[in-house]
Design a protein around this motif. Structure first.
Motif, PDB file in Angstrom:
ATOM      1  N   UNK A   1     -23.634  -2.438  63.277  1.00  0.00           N
ATOM      2  CA  UNK A   1     -24.003  -2.080  61.911  1.00  0.00           C
ATOM      3  C   UNK A   1     -25.469  -2.407  61.634  1.00  0.00           C
ATOM      4  N   UNK A   2     -25.908  -3.543  62.099  1.00  0.00           N
ATOM      5  CA  UNK A   2     -27.294  -3.967  61.913  1.00  0.00           C
ATOM      6  C   UNK A   2     -28.226  -3.081  62.726  1.00  0.00           C
ATOM      7  N   UNK A   3     -27.828  -2.757  63.943  1.00  0.00           N
ATOM      8  CA  UNK A   3     -28.651  -1.912  64.805  1.00  0.00           C
ATOM      9  C   UNK A   3     -28.860  -0.533  64.183  1.00  0.00           C
ATOM     10  N   UNK A   4     -27.800   0.012  63.597  1.00  0.00           N
ATOM     11  CA  UNK A   4     -27.895   1.332  62.972  1.00  0.00           C
ATOM     12  C   UNK A   4     -28.854   1.281  61.789  1.00  0.00           C
ATOM     13  N   UNK A   5     -28.707   0.268  60.940  1.00  0.00           N
ATOM     14  CA  UNK A   5     -29.528   0.175  59.734  1.00  0.00           C
ATOM     15  C   UNK A   5     -31.005  -0.002  60.058  1.00  0.00           C
ATOM     16  N   UNK A   6     -31.303  -0.636  61.188  1.00  0.00           N
ATOM     17  CA  UNK A   6     -32.693  -0.917  61.539  1.00  0.00           C
ATOM     18  C   UNK A   6     -33.264   0.068  62.547  1.00  0.00           C
TER      19      UNK A   6
ATOM     20  N   UNK B   1     -15.680  -1.052  59.091  1.00  0.00           N
ATOM     21  CA  UNK B   1     -15.568  -2.471  59.442  1.00  0.00           C
ATOM     22  C   UNK B   1     -15.287  -2.657  60.930  1.00  0.00           C
ATOM     23  N   UNK B   2     -14.689  -1.646  61.566  1.00  0.00           N
ATOM     24  CA  UNK B   2     -14.434  -1.740  63.006  1.00  0.00           C
ATOM     25  C   UNK B   2     -15.750  -1.835  63.777  1.00  0.00           C
ATOM     26  N   UNK B   3     -16.795  -1.190  63.270  1.00  0.00           N
ATOM     27  CA  UNK B   3     -18.095  -1.244  63.928  1.00  0.00           C
ATOM     28  C   UNK B   3     -18.721  -2.624  63.818  1.00  0.00           C
ATOM     29  N   UNK B   4     -18.170  -3.455  62.933  1.00  0.00           N
ATOM     30  CA  UNK B   4     -18.658  -4.817  62.770  1.00  0.00           C
ATOM     31  C   UNK B   4     -17.789  -5.854  63.448  1.00  0.00           C
ATOM     32  N   UNK B   5     -16.859  -5.398  64.290  1.00  0.00           N
ATOM     33  CA  UNK B   5     -15.978  -6.326  65.007  1.00  0.00           C
ATOM     34  C   UNK B   5     -16.420  -6.452  66.469  1.00  0.00           C
ATOM     35  N   UNK B   6     -16.253  -7.645  67.028  1.00  0.00           N
ATOM     36  CA  UNK B   6     -16.499  -7.804  68.461  1.00  0.00           C
ATOM     37  C   UNK B   6     -15.254  -7.387  69.233  1.00  0.00           C
TER      38      UNK B   6
ATOM     39  N   UNK C   1     -19.076  -2.371  70.031  1.00  0.00           N
ATOM     40  CA  UNK C   1     -20.146  -3.333  70.252  1.00  0.00           C
ATOM     41  C   UNK C   1     -20.392  -3.644  71.720  1.00  0.00           C
ATOM     42  N   UNK C   2     -19.879  -2.763  72.610  1.00  0.00           N
ATOM     43  CA  UNK C   2     -20.314  -2.771  74.007  1.00  0.00           C
ATOM     44  C   UNK C   2     -21.636  -2.014  74.066  1.00  0.00           C
ATOM     45  N   UNK C   3     -22.570  -2.480  74.838  1.00  0.00           N
ATOM     46  CA  UNK C   3     -23.916  -1.897  74.855  1.00  0.00           C
ATOM     47  C   UNK C   3     -23.898  -0.395  75.104  1.00  0.00           C
ATOM     48  N   UNK C   4     -23.124   0.052  76.065  1.00  0.00           N
ATOM     49  CA  UNK C   4     -23.076   1.473  76.393  1.00  0.00           C
ATOM     50  C   UNK C   4     -22.528   2.276  75.220  1.00  0.00           C
ATOM     51  N   UNK C   5     -21.497   1.751  74.579  1.00  0.00           N
ATOM     52  CA  UNK C   5     -20.880   2.464  73.461  1.00  0.00           C
ATOM     53  C   UNK C   5     -21.799   2.423  72.241  1.00  0.00           C
ATOM     54  N   UNK C   6     -22.453   1.289  72.017  1.00  0.00           N
ATOM     55  CA  UNK C   6     -23.430   1.203  70.924  1.00  0.00           C
ATOM     56  C   UNK C   6     -24.521   2.246  71.107  1.00  0.00           C
ATOM     57  N   UNK C   7     -25.023   2.362  72.328  1.00  0.00           N
ATOM     58  CA  UNK C   7     -26.078   3.343  72.587  1.00  0.00           C
ATOM     59  C   UNK C   7     -25.581   4.762  72.358  1.00  0.00           C
ATOM     60  N   UNK C   8     -24.342   5.027  72.769  1.00  0.00           N
ATOM     61  CA  UNK C   8     -23.753   6.346  72.550  1.00  0.00           C
ATOM     62  C   UNK C   8     -23.722   6.683  71.067  1.00  0.00           C
ATOM     63  N   UNK C   9     -23.270   5.741  70.248  1.00  0.00           N
ATOM     64  CA  UNK C   9     -23.156   5.982  68.809  1.00  0.00           C
ATOM     65  C   UNK C   9     -24.532   6.170  68.181  1.00  0.00           C
ATOM     66  N   UNK C  10     -25.479   5.323  68.542  1.00  0.00           N
ATOM     67  CA  UNK C  10     -26.828   5.461  67.988  1.00  0.00           C
ATOM     68  C   UNK C  10     -27.468   6.768  68.445  1.00  0.00           C
ATOM     69  N   UNK C  11     -27.261   7.138  69.700  1.00  0.00           N
ATOM     70  CA  UNK C  11     -27.785   8.420  70.186  1.00  0.00           C
ATOM     71  C   UNK C  11     -27.175   9.582  69.417  1.00  0.00           C
TER      72      UNK C  11
ATOM     73  N   UNK D   1     -12.921   1.632  75.307  1.00  0.00           N
ATOM     74  CA  UNK D   1     -11.877   1.247  74.364  1.00  0.00           C
ATOM     75  C   UNK D   1     -11.646  -0.256  74.384  1.00  0.00           C
ATOM     76  N   UNK D   2     -11.228  -0.797  73.245  1.00  0.00           N
ATOM     77  CA  UNK D   2     -10.794  -2.190  73.185  1.00  0.00           C
ATOM     78  C   UNK D   2      -9.336  -2.226  73.617  1.00  0.00           C
ATOM     79  N   UNK D   3      -9.077  -2.882  74.705  1.00  0.00           N
ATOM     80  CA  UNK D   3      -7.724  -2.970  75.234  1.00  0.00           C
ATOM     81  C   UNK D   3      -7.063  -4.258  74.759  1.00  0.00           C
ATOM     82  N   UNK D   4      -5.758  -4.210  74.680  1.00  0.00           N
ATOM     83  CA  UNK D   4      -5.018  -5.401  74.274  1.00  0.00           C
ATOM     84  C   UNK D   4      -4.967  -6.388  75.432  1.00  0.00           C
ATOM     85  N   UNK D   5      -4.356  -7.529  75.201  1.00  0.00           N
ATOM     86  CA  UNK D   5      -4.259  -8.531  76.268  1.00  0.00           C
ATOM     87  C   UNK D   5      -3.537  -7.948  77.470  1.00  0.00           C
TER      88      UNK D   5
END
Length: 718
Positions: A392-397, A375-380, A345-355, A323-327
């Motif tokens: 978003x780019x990883x999914x498309x490619x 748009x949330x998938x395009x935020x850091x 856009x954390x590597x582990x979470x990106x892999x989970x979504x692509x998997x 999760x993205x935590x606040x300050x």
């Protein structure tokens, strides 16, 4: 604990089965082979990990407990174990121990049995009323800073081992309908057939939807976009309906709990794994009938909610990773508007979504995805838009996901609006098309220039792509139905229990004299005409059209423009309206067929406005009441255009009819000059009632045509 060479296990005293184990390998989830099952779980900050097996999903005591050795059973941050002689249908769950320090974002609690993020099925159902599923003491004044020692294994929600290899797809293949030829129909599985007057045997299920497939085939759509079908808890809403006193339900399902598991809420049975194969049967049948299946997927947040939500999976496995935590790390960023934001856009979470996406493509054979609040998938992690550098780019490619339809909702609940900014390979819900068409048909001023742009494929947004990247719609699950759009001036969401503060306020709707339902014939006549106007613009526009369920026969939600929590007969599709508004259904059906027959309405490239042949006819020409003299002034409410039947950019297409369209949303009638050197035949005039609104045998017209107030005509050349 028993030890045998390198194999080890904990055993419940009540169990009589000794299980042989090996260290396993770091492939996440439960992987079945002929000898047993490999289990693996990621946690970076967790200190201890246990895998528990359950004989029955309703058991609160495991048959076996395996404590994983951090040396032998761990590769990097992935914990794993292989267990012999277990197979498809095995119930299991994880426990992770570590620091419980919510102030710093850590919420480990070994008393909570956690769903596997890679589980392909979940048994039973979640229960938010049960104190056991919360990581903190719900009765403590310290709220989530307290700690709960109640064992949540009492819950019937166990992960289930699924062996996908034993299903026979019978040579099923993806239809691969070209994007430009798609006509998408968005629906909710439960709401579509739950009404008794649907007259299906299995109401509110995938099977019930198949029983209504003849209606969708008759209508002419060819892609079904299913609102979320990932496992979710329909009882997650704690509010009650202030009018009826009944508990509200999460009927839409936009709070997913596991991204690989199809929900058991839409299948008959015990929900102990059979829901996976029932869904595969469903997809296989749709493919045989010529439909593509598009899933509305929610990867931007989960159903675990905010800091006061339950600990079911991600929160207890590694909260600051997922999760993205606040300050102040006790709290969550809330770009989704639902309490938390997935750290996409954390590597582990990106892999989970692509998997997850790969699984739905390869093992479930779905054809595409519509991404909720994409748009949330395009935020850091700091919330900045990173577009081409994002997931978003990883999914498309991705080489496996490639070829699937990818459709984005280009905005989020935190004010992000990135329409037109998605990477190559993405189509987008065109919210600007929706708003412009609504306002133009209502009769607002200052829209003629924009409506021309939207009809031509929104080149201002997708000029570096194609018109097919624009998924055009007038209505969707978010907002009014099309009938309510012409029946209500204001939203009426009182029954949602949020004091009518939820849902959009800018609906660009108009009731034409009476708020809500009426028997007034004149009001019904103008409402029907406006419905036909909406559908006509939708179907003659370049791009990919999408229809919302029931709009083709004037479905109403009684003014509720955010009916996510209404699992009642007022929100179930009322199939009696198919007879009551059969004239609208027939009109929409003919419109869809008209679009299919004219490739000039389905171009995959933008118009140029150039005359390629020297005959004075560009690919598109704009007109007003006078030829070649469109009125783009602020006060204008009319526009006409002609599309050439010759596709100059793609000579493989045989010549089509030229198509002329005139739209008049002034209060008075207008006479439009017709292009010369063509014989014109009237197909559509929305002023007339059925069957004269859409002529099966077009009638010849000459020189000019009187377009009635708030009406559209469509002519073809012969």
């Amino acid at each position: 604990m028993n030890k045998n060479n390198n194999f080890f296990y904990y055993e419940n005293p009540g169990s009589e089965t000794l299980l042989k184990t090996e260290k396993g390998y770091p492939k996440l989830g439960a992987t079945v082979d002929s000898e047993g099952v490999n289990f693996a779980l990621f946690t970076k900050n967790g200190k201890k990990v246990w895998l528990e097996l359950y004989q029955n999903f309703y058991d609160d005591k495991p048959s076996h407990i395996f404590e994983l050795d951090p040396v032998k059973n761990k590769t990097g941050n992935v914990w794993h174990i292989y267990i012999h002689n277990i197979k498809h249908g095995q119930f299991y769950g994880w426990r992770v121990d570590g620091i419980y320090d919510p102030i710093n974002g850590l919420r480990f609690n070994k008393y909570k049995l956690l769903s596997d993020p890679y589980a392909k099925a979940i048994s039973g159902s979640y229960n938010w009323d049960d104190d056991a599923v919360y990581g903190y003491d719900k009765h403590s004044d310290l709220l989530d800073l307290s700690f709960s020692k109640i064992d949540s294994a009492i819950s019937p929600t166990k992960s289930i081992v699924i062996d996908d290899s034993i299903y026979d797809w019978e040579n099923d293949v993806h239809p691969r309908i070209p994007f430009k030829d798609l006509i998408i129909y968005e629906l909710n599985v439960r709401l579509f057939t739950m009404n008794p007057n649907s007259k299906v045997n299995s109401r509110g299920t995938f099977e019930g939807l198949l029983e209504k497939l003849y209606h969708l085939k008759d209508l002419g759509v060819n892609a079904i976009e299913l609102m979320p079908i990932f496992e979710f808890n329909p009882d997650s809403i704690i509010r009650t309906n202030p009018v009826t006193g009944e508990k509200l339900k999460d009927v839409w399902g936009y709070n997913p709990l596991v991204f690989f598991a199809v929900t058991g809420n839409y299948s008959n049975g015990l929900k102990i794994g059979e829901q996976v194969y029932l869904f595969k049967d469903f997809v296989k049948t749709l493919h045989k009938e010529g439909f593509e299946v598009i899933l509305d997927v929610v990867y931007n947040h989960t159903g675990e909610g905010n800091e006061l939500g339950p600990t079911l999976s991600f929160r207890g496995i590694d909260n600051p990773i997922y999760y993205i935590l606040s300050e102040n790390k006790r709290y969550y960023e809330n770009y989704s508007g639902t309490g938390n934001t997935f750290n996409c856009n954390h590597t582990v979470v990106k892999n989970l979504i692509i998997d997850s996406l790969r699984y739905w493509v390869t093992e479930m054979h779905v054809d595409g995805f519509r991404f909720d609040l994409a748009s949330i998938l395009g935020r850091d992690p700091k919330g900045n838009w990173i577009g081409d550098l994002s997931l978003l780019k990883d999914i498309a490619e991705d080489p496996i996901i490639s070829g699937s339809k990818l459709i984005a909702e280009g905005w989020d609940a935190a004010g992000g609006y990135f329409l037109g900014a998605f990477p190559e390979g993405w189509a987008e819900w065109n919210g600007k098309f929706r708003d412009a068409v609504r306002k133009f048909v209502k009769g607002d001023e200052g829209l003629v220039g924009e409506i021309a742009c939207r009809i031509a494929g929104s080149e201002d947004l997708y000029g570096n792509k194609s018109p097919i990247a624009s998924v055009n719609f007038v209505t969707s699950h978010d907002g009014f139905t099309m009938w309510d759009l012409v029946s209500y001036n204001e939203k009426h969401n009182e029954e949602n229990g949020e004091n009518n503060n939820d849902g959009a306020n800018d609906n660009y709707s108009f009731n034409y004299g009476i708020e809500g339902e009426t028997d007034d014939e004149e009001i019904l006549k103008i409402r029907k005409k406006q419905i036909k106007n909406f559908f006509t613009i939708l179907m003659i526009s370049q791009g990919t059209p999408m229809i919302y369920m029931g709009d083709e026969f004037c479905r109403t939600q009684h003014g509720n423009n955010n009916a996510y929590c209404q699992d009642t007969i007022k929100n179930w599709v009322d199939w009696n309206r198919l007879n009551k508004f059969n004239d609208i259904f027939l009109f929409v059906k003919k419109l869809i067929d008209f679009r299919k027959k004219h490739h000039t309405l389905r171009r995959d490239h933008f118009f140029t406005g150039k005359d390629y042949t020297g005959d004075g006819i560009p690919d598109i020409t704009w007109h007003g009441v006078k030829l070649n003299n469109p009125d783009f002034s602020y006060n204008s409410k009319s526009l006409a255009f002609m599309i050439s039947g010759i596709d100059f950019a793609d000579q493989t297409y045989s010549p089509d009819n030229d198509i002329y369209v005139a739209m008049n949303f002034f209060e008075e009638d207008l006479i439009f000059e017709l292009p010369k050197e063509r014989n014109w035949y009237r197909v559509i005039d929305t002023f007339f009632e059925s069957p004269n609104d859409f002529l099966d045998f077009p009638q010849r017209v000459y020189n000019n045509y009187k377009v009635k107030s708030k009406s559209i005509i469509v002519l073809i050349s012969k």
